[in-house]
Scaffold this active site. Structure first.
Site, mmCIF file in Angstrom:
data_model
loop_
_atom_site.group_PDB
_atom_site.id
_atom_site.type_symbol
_atom_site.label_atom_id
_atom_site.label_comp_id
_atom_site.label_asym_id
_atom_site.label_seq_id
_atom_site.Cartn_x
_atom_site.Cartn_y
_atom_site.Cartn_z
ATOM 1 N N ARG A 161 46.664 12.362 4.062
ATOM 2 C CA ARG A 161 46.288 13.741 3.772
ATOM 3 C C ARG A 161 45.568 13.803 2.420
ATOM 4 O O ARG A 161 45.588 12.846 1.656
ATOM 5 C CB ARG A 161 47.537 14.641 3.739
ATOM 6 N N LYS A 180 51.171 14.275 -2.284
ATOM 7 C CA LYS A 180 52.452 13.603 -2.522
ATOM 8 C C LYS A 180 52.763 13.530 -4.006
ATOM 9 O O LYS A 180 51.881 13.653 -4.856
ATOM 10 C CB LYS A 180 52.419 12.174 -1.959
ATOM 11 N N TYR A 227 53.518 18.257 -3.900
ATOM 12 C CA TYR A 227 54.941 18.061 -3.580
ATOM 13 C C TYR A 227 55.496 17.075 -4.602
ATOM 14 O O TYR A 227 54.896 16.024 -4.842
ATOM 15 C CB TYR A 227 55.107 17.438 -2.188
ATOM 16 N N GLU A 251 57.192 22.430 -2.942
ATOM 17 C CA GLU A 251 58.409 22.674 -2.154
ATOM 18 C C GLU A 251 59.335 23.712 -2.763
ATOM 19 O O GLU A 251 60.259 24.171 -2.088
ATOM 20 C CB GLU A 251 59.174 21.357 -1.916
ATOM 21 N N VAL A 263 60.918 24.643 12.764
ATOM 22 C CA VAL A 263 60.781 23.463 13.628
ATOM 23 C C VAL A 263 61.213 23.806 15.057
ATOM 24 O O VAL A 263 60.507 23.541 16.030
ATOM 25 C CB VAL A 263 61.644 22.290 13.085
ATOM 26 N N ASP A 270 71.498 28.040 17.841
ATOM 27 C CA ASP A 270 71.525 28.319 16.395
ATOM 28 C C ASP A 270 72.816 29.055 16.082
ATOM 29 O O ASP A 270 73.481 29.553 16.999
ATOM 30 C CB ASP A 270 70.289 29.157 15.967
ATOM 31 N N SER A 282 75.325 28.022 18.608
ATOM 32 C CA SER A 282 75.554 26.605 18.326
ATOM 33 C C SER A 282 77.003 26.369 17.927
ATOM 34 O O SER A 282 77.465 26.890 16.916
ATOM 35 C CB SER A 282 74.613 26.166 17.191
ATOM 36 N N VAL A 294 67.700 21.394 12.439
ATOM 37 C CA VAL A 294 68.686 22.174 11.695
ATOM 38 C C VAL A 294 68.459 22.013 10.196
ATOM 39 O O VAL A 294 68.063 20.949 9.739
ATOM 40 C CB VAL A 294 70.094 21.651 12.072
ATOM 41 N N ASP A 321 64.820 13.990 7.290
ATOM 42 C CA ASP A 321 64.553 14.000 5.848
ATOM 43 C C ASP A 321 65.695 14.643 5.057
ATOM 44 O O ASP A 321 65.745 14.522 3.838
ATOM 45 C CB ASP A 321 63.204 14.682 5.536
ATOM 46 N N ASN A 330 58.241 11.386 7.940
ATOM 47 C CA ASN A 330 57.023 12.153 7.593
ATOM 48 C C ASN A 330 56.144 12.308 8.827
ATOM 49 O O ASN A 330 55.040 11.763 8.904
ATOM 50 C CB ASN A 330 56.255 11.494 6.441
HETATM 51 N N1 LIG Z 1 60.624 14.701 9.770
HETATM 52 C C1 LIG Z 1 59.620 15.407 9.295
HETATM 53 O O1 LIG Z 1 58.495 14.930 9.183
HETATM 54 C C2 LIG Z 1 59.831 16.834 8.905
HETATM 55 C C3 LIG Z 1 58.734 17.680 8.704
HETATM 56 C C4 LIG Z 1 58.980 19.018 8.401
HETATM 57 C C5 LIG Z 1 60.292 19.492 8.291
HETATM 58 N N2 LIG Z 1 61.328 18.612 8.465
HETATM 59 C C6 LIG Z 1 62.742 19.043 8.387
HETATM 60 O O2 LIG Z 1 63.129 19.745 9.539
HETATM 61 C C7 LIG Z 1 64.305 20.495 9.230
HETATM 62 C C8 LIG Z 1 64.178 21.914 9.763
HETATM 63 O O3 LIG Z 1 63.191 22.593 9.003
HETATM 64 P P1 LIG Z 1 62.835 24.127 9.281
HETATM 65 O O4 LIG Z 1 61.650 24.436 8.448
HETATM 66 O O5 LIG Z 1 62.776 24.409 10.729
HETATM 67 O O6 LIG Z 1 64.105 24.867 8.666
HETATM 68 P P2 LIG Z 1 64.510 26.385 8.926
HETATM 69 O O7 LIG Z 1 65.345 26.797 7.765
HETATM 70 O O8 LIG Z 1 63.338 27.208 9.300
HETATM 71 O O9 LIG Z 1 65.453 26.305 10.233
HETATM 72 C C9 LIG Z 1 66.684 25.671 10.241
HETATM 73 C C10 LIG Z 1 67.574 26.381 11.255
HETATM 74 O O10 LIG Z 1 68.793 25.628 11.395
HETATM 75 C C11 LIG Z 1 69.769 26.593 11.704
HETATM 76 N N3 LIG Z 1 71.108 26.026 11.616
HETATM 77 C C12 LIG Z 1 71.898 25.827 10.536
HETATM 78 N N4 LIG Z 1 73.082 25.297 10.914
HETATM 79 C C13 LIG Z 1 73.042 25.160 12.269
HETATM 80 C C14 LIG Z 1 73.941 24.671 13.240
HETATM 81 N N5 LIG Z 1 75.159 24.229 12.909
HETATM 82 N N6 LIG Z 1 73.538 24.663 14.541
HETATM 83 C C15 LIG Z 1 72.329 25.110 14.902
HETATM 84 N N7 LIG Z 1 71.421 25.593 14.015
HETATM 85 C C16 LIG Z 1 71.779 25.610 12.719
HETATM 86 C C17 LIG Z 1 69.480 27.714 10.715
HETATM 87 O O11 LIG Z 1 70.145 28.909 11.080
HETATM 88 C C18 LIG Z 1 67.980 27.796 10.838
HETATM 89 O O12 LIG Z 1 67.569 28.732 11.831
HETATM 90 C C19 LIG Z 1 64.453 20.408 7.707
HETATM 91 O O13 LIG Z 1 65.396 19.417 7.380
HETATM 92 C C20 LIG Z 1 63.085 19.986 7.263
HETATM 93 O O14 LIG Z 1 63.097 19.321 6.007
HETATM 94 C C21 LIG Z 1 61.113 17.304 8.762
#
Ligand SMILES: NC(=O)c1ccc[n+]([C@@H]2O[C@H](COP(=O)([O-])OP(=O)(O)OC[C@H]3O[C@@H](n4cnc5c(N)ncnc54)[C@H](O)[C@@H]3O)[C@@H](O)[C@H]2O)c1
Length: 366
Positions: free
Chosen positions: A15, A75, A94, A118, A179, A198, A220, A239, A270, A300
């Site tokens: 990126r 980054k 970031y 962030e 997500v 959720d 959930s 989550v 992550d 990532n």
């Molecule tokens: N791997 C990657 O490349 C990558 C990229 C972007 C984001 N992420 C990660 O993805 C994750 C989600 O990000 P997001 O932006 O969607 O967050 P978000 O805050 O928008 O959504 C998270 C959801 O999880 C729910 N939640 C909490 N506890 C729960 C449970 N016990 N059961 C079910 N749901 C529950 C919350 O109520 C919320 O709606 C984060 O850890 C973020 O860092 C990873």
């Protein structure tokens, strides 16, 4: 202001911090933009695209840092970049300081102004510069999950959309945040049966209102998760507990209840992942198998689609870049409280208290 856009030198990062459209806006506002030669190539933007938009191309990363008032990148700086950062220079990127004391110390010593994407935070607590990457990862999770459900890569051999006369695949989405909603939308679009869980009823109500009827919401809890993992082909972990490790909603013993070839895409990797058996993987080697369950845990995910990720990221960073360039960081942060939350280290002083807490430093250090 003079704005510099260096090439990312962190491993596997394609990126870039600014597109030609961003350069165009800055130049229109009478700023100068220096772009390192080849900085945008990984994302499909070439030197001539930047030049046409009004940028000057510089040969080396050293020149970009030495000649700019503000650095806009993606980054966190890596050790080779530490000594390039100038006293009083704004670095907008970031940082994820809490995960690296070495980086934090280096930025304190640089006496620069570190504004972290962030931690820019809107008044409702949302993180506008993280949202686009979650959108990318959520959508990609289904693309990757669909691929790893194929038999040659040890999946169950299920086509998510099914065909006439054959039931579609089933997708279980944990978390109805950014997500989760994007994943559910993509899965539904492919024709899969989707169950989304959720603990936040507002989120479930919203999903229920906007999604087609083959997307089902449920609360959930362990009971429901144990029930659904037996029948679903693809499980998406989306989550987040803000600032904490993701909860282990799927424990190791549960894998035995899943059909062989079930695929888990744990996007929350992550933050430690919401599956006990999650461990971070890379795009070179994205999956591993435990108890016949395929785990995809790339930390990532957006890095695999740099064009989309760069444009999505710069769409949301550019308004802040323009504010910083037009007003200077002090006035911009005084006026914009969301941007002010992005200030992490200012001229040698840590101003974001979570960093001090993360390293158990005495507040006096700040
Ligand atoms: N791997 C990657 O490349 C990558 C990229 C972007 C984001 N992420 C990660 O993805 C994750 C989600 O990000 P997001 O932006 O969607 O967050 P978000 O805050 O928008 O959504 C998270 C959801 O999880 C729910 N939640 C909490 N506890 C729960 C449970 N016990 N059961 C079910 N749901 C529950 C919350 O109520 C919320 O709606 C984060 O850890 C973020 O860092 C990873």
């Amino acid at each position: 202001m003079i704005v510099g856009v260096p090439k990312e030198i962190k491993n596997n990062e394609s990126r870039v911090g600014m597109t030609p459209a961003g350069v165009f806006e800055l130049v229109k506002n009478n700023h100068t933009v220096y772009v390192q030669s080849g900085a945008g190539e990984g994302s499909g933007f070439f030197n001539q695209d930047y030049q046409r938009a009004g940028a000057t191309i510089l040969d080396t990363i050293g020149q970009v840092y030495a000649m700019s008032d503000m650095i806009v990148k993606v980054k966190e700086p890596i050790p080779q970049e530490y000594s390039l950062i100038q006293k009083g220079q704004i670095v907008f990127t970031y940082f994820h300081f809490a995960s690296s004391e070495a980086l934090t110390q280096a930025m304190i010593q640089s006496k620069s102004i570190c504004i972290a994407y962030e931690t820019v935070e809107d008044s409702d607590g949302s993180l506008p510069l993280l949202t686009p990457m979650s959108e990318v990862a959520g959508r990609m999770a289904i693309q990757q999950g669909a691929k790893y459900l194929e038999k040659p890569v040890k999946g169950k051999g299920v086509l998510l959309g099914g065909v006439p006369g054959v039931s579609p695949g089933r997708v279980l989405v944990l978390g109805a945040g950014t997500v989760g909603i994007q994943a559910a939308k993509m899965a539904a679009g492919l024709g899969a049966q989707v169950t989304i869980l959720d603990v936040n009823m507002k989120k479930l109500r919203y999903v229920n209102d906007i999604m087609p009827s083959h997307v089902i919401t449920e609360f959930s809890n362990e009971f429901n998760i144990r029930k659904h993992i037996k029948t679903h082909d693809l499980i998406i972990g989306g989550v987040l507990l803000k600032g904490a490790k993701a909860p282990n909603l799927i424990t190791r013993d549960m894998l035995k209840d899943m059909h062989p070839g079930t695929v888990i895409v744990d996007v929350a990797v992550d933050q430690g992942g919401c599956v006990e058996t999650t461990k971070p993987t890379t795009h070179e080697n994205p999956t591993y198998i435990i108890d016949d369950v395929v785990h995809y845990c790339v930390a990532n995910m957006p890095g695999a689609v740099p064009y989309t990720s760069t444009v999505a990221l710069t769409n949301v960073t550019l308004p802040y870049v323009l504010k910083l360039a037009n007003m200077g960081w002090r006035s911009a942060c005084n006026l914009d409280k969301s941007l002010a939350k992005g200030l992490n280290i200012v001229e040698g002083e840590v101003v974001y208290k979570e960093i001090i807490e993360a390293f158990h430093w005495e507040p006096a250090v700040a």
